[in-house]
Scaffold this motif. Structure first.
Motif, PDB file in Angstrom:
ATOM      1  N   PHE B  58      47.879  41.029  44.561  1.00  0.00           N
ATOM      2  CA  PHE B  58      47.540  41.889  43.435  1.00  0.00           C
ATOM      3  C   PHE B  58      46.027  42.058  43.350  1.00  0.00           C
ATOM      4  O   PHE B  58      45.276  41.143  43.692  1.00  0.00           O
ATOM      5  CB  PHE B  58      48.020  41.265  42.116  1.00  0.00           C
ATOM      6  CG  PHE B  58      49.496  41.020  42.077  1.00  0.00           C
ATOM      7  CD1 PHE B  58      50.379  42.066  41.843  1.00  0.00           C
ATOM      8  CD2 PHE B  58      50.004  39.747  42.289  1.00  0.00           C
ATOM      9  CE1 PHE B  58      51.736  41.836  41.811  1.00  0.00           C
ATOM     10  CE2 PHE B  58      51.363  39.513  42.256  1.00  0.00           C
ATOM     11  CZ  PHE B  58      52.234  40.556  42.020  1.00  0.00           C
ATOM     12  N   SER B  59      45.580  43.223  42.877  1.00  0.00           N
ATOM     13  CA  SER B  59      44.153  43.432  42.625  1.00  0.00           C
ATOM     14  C   SER B  59      43.850  43.083  41.176  1.00  0.00           C
ATOM     15  O   SER B  59      44.443  43.649  40.260  1.00  0.00           O
ATOM     16  CB  SER B  59      43.784  44.897  42.899  1.00  0.00           C
ATOM     17  OG  SER B  59      43.925  45.159  44.270  1.00  0.00           O
ATOM     18  N   GLU B  71      41.202  40.225  45.212  1.00  0.00           N
ATOM     19  CA  GLU B  71      42.615  40.171  45.584  1.00  0.00           C
ATOM     20  C   GLU B  71      43.173  38.780  45.329  1.00  0.00           C
ATOM     21  O   GLU B  71      42.575  37.780  45.725  1.00  0.00           O
ATOM     22  CB  GLU B  71      42.774  40.511  47.065  1.00  0.00           C
ATOM     23  CG  GLU B  71      42.220  41.887  47.410  1.00  0.00           C
ATOM     24  CD  GLU B  71      43.206  42.728  48.183  1.00  0.00           C
ATOM     25  OE1 GLU B  71      43.687  42.232  49.205  1.00  0.00           O
ATOM     26  OE2 GLU B  71      43.499  43.860  47.753  1.00  0.00           O
ATOM     27  N   VAL B  72      44.295  38.745  44.632  1.00  0.00           N
ATOM     28  CA  VAL B  72      44.943  37.466  44.323  1.00  0.00           C
ATOM     29  C   VAL B  72      46.326  37.485  44.957  1.00  0.00           C
ATOM     30  O   VAL B  72      47.060  38.460  44.838  1.00  0.00           O
ATOM     31  CB  VAL B  72      45.061  37.267  42.797  1.00  0.00           C
ATOM     32  CG1 VAL B  72      45.878  36.027  42.475  1.00  0.00           C
ATOM     33  CG2 VAL B  72      43.692  37.172  42.169  1.00  0.00           C
TER      34      VAL B  72
END
Lengths: 201, 201
Positions: B58-59, B71-72
């Motif tokens: 996810f961003s 980014e995660v």
């Protein structure tokens, strides 16, 4: 005839039971008692669940300048969770079913016999109900556990630190429905044994 | 002897069945087939559940000036939910149990008979397993439903709009375990009927 056969068998030290046409009378008594307990468990479980609603007032800060506190009232209801709705429906079905079979078992106790066909149909219905009740226990248990512990991975916060009475009722209701499931297992066990007693060996 | 008796009874227009010492052979065949299907359902259910893990990136905005995106990576795992862990354990037990009883049923099919005691014990074990499997289906179903729909009242957000593969696997696994429960009900039904066939009328 059966009496002397039993004694002869016992005399020869064999462990084989003689063919009995019916299960002992204590089985019929146990059946009636268990069905009454099942009814009690189902009713208690439903009543405890439907009386679980809890109204709570929280102080919430308003984004005004200066910041003021406002009171917000929230109600925790069992009807808000589809799992608990299914639970109440399933346990109500169990309650109604247990009245009917309690009367049938009482009739069989007084007439001192139950037709084989009726007995096997009752076992099958008991098994179906066991499936429904244990599924309901699992469903409500899963949601109850989430309410108690939450789940950090999905960021589902626990709610039992705020709604104490609600959670106590839900937990109690689930424990009683677990007892109902165990009673149903014993009922099936008892009646299968009673059925197999009728088979000549 | 049984043949002519049946015909005689039919001739007189009575509906009473003649006393058969054993259930028809088709029952034993159906029992073996159902136990194989139960094994298949349990294995598929467990495999689909344990392969559900999904990694997603996810961003996420960082609170720097100017705001930058980072980014995660998050992984959705079945092991994160106690409900799914219980589900996998319960369905694994069902799988192992179904192998053992499949072999017993196969043996009974070849020997053309199963002792009454063994048959009633197998029914009781089937009933216990039905309780376990249907509770597991309910438990996983409740958590799966929350993942799919969420619950606005407790602010539990749905996660299935982000983890598609994960939710597909969970849903499929629950449906297959529901099929396993239904197979167990049919097994109990079949064997109670087989047991009652041994009772002389």
């Amino acid at each position: 005839m059966g009496e002397t056969e039993t004694q002869a068998v016992l005399h020869h030290g064999e462990k084989r039971a003689t063919a009995a046409p019916e299960a002992p009378r204590s089985f019929a008594v146990a059946d009636v008692v268990l069905r009454f307990l099942l009814f009690a468990a189902a009713v208690i479980s439903v009543l405890v669940m439907v009386t679980s609603n809890e109204k709570k007032t929280f102080s919430v800060p308003l984004p005004t300048n200066p910041i003021t506190l406002t009171e917000v009232t929230r109600t925790s209801k069992w009807r808000y969770s589809p799992a608990f709705v299914y639970f109440v429906v399933a346990l109500s079905v169990a309650g109604i079913y247990s009245i009917i079979t309690f009367l049938l078992a009482l009739l069989a106790l007084m007439k001192r016999s139950m037709p084989t066909k009726l007995l096997s149909h009752i076992i099958i219905m008991d098994v179906l109900l066991l499936g429904i009740v244990s599924a309901a226990t699992g469903t409500a248990g899963a949601v109850g556990y989430l309410g108690l512990k939450g789940n950090t991975h999905t960021s589902w916060a626990k709610i039992c630190n705020r709604y104490h009475k609600f959670c106590r009722h839900i937990g109690g209701s689930i424990v009683v429905s677990l007892i109902a499931s165990v009673i149903l297992v014993f009922l099936v066990l008892l009646n299968i044994y009673a059925l197999s007693k009728r088979i000549p060996k």
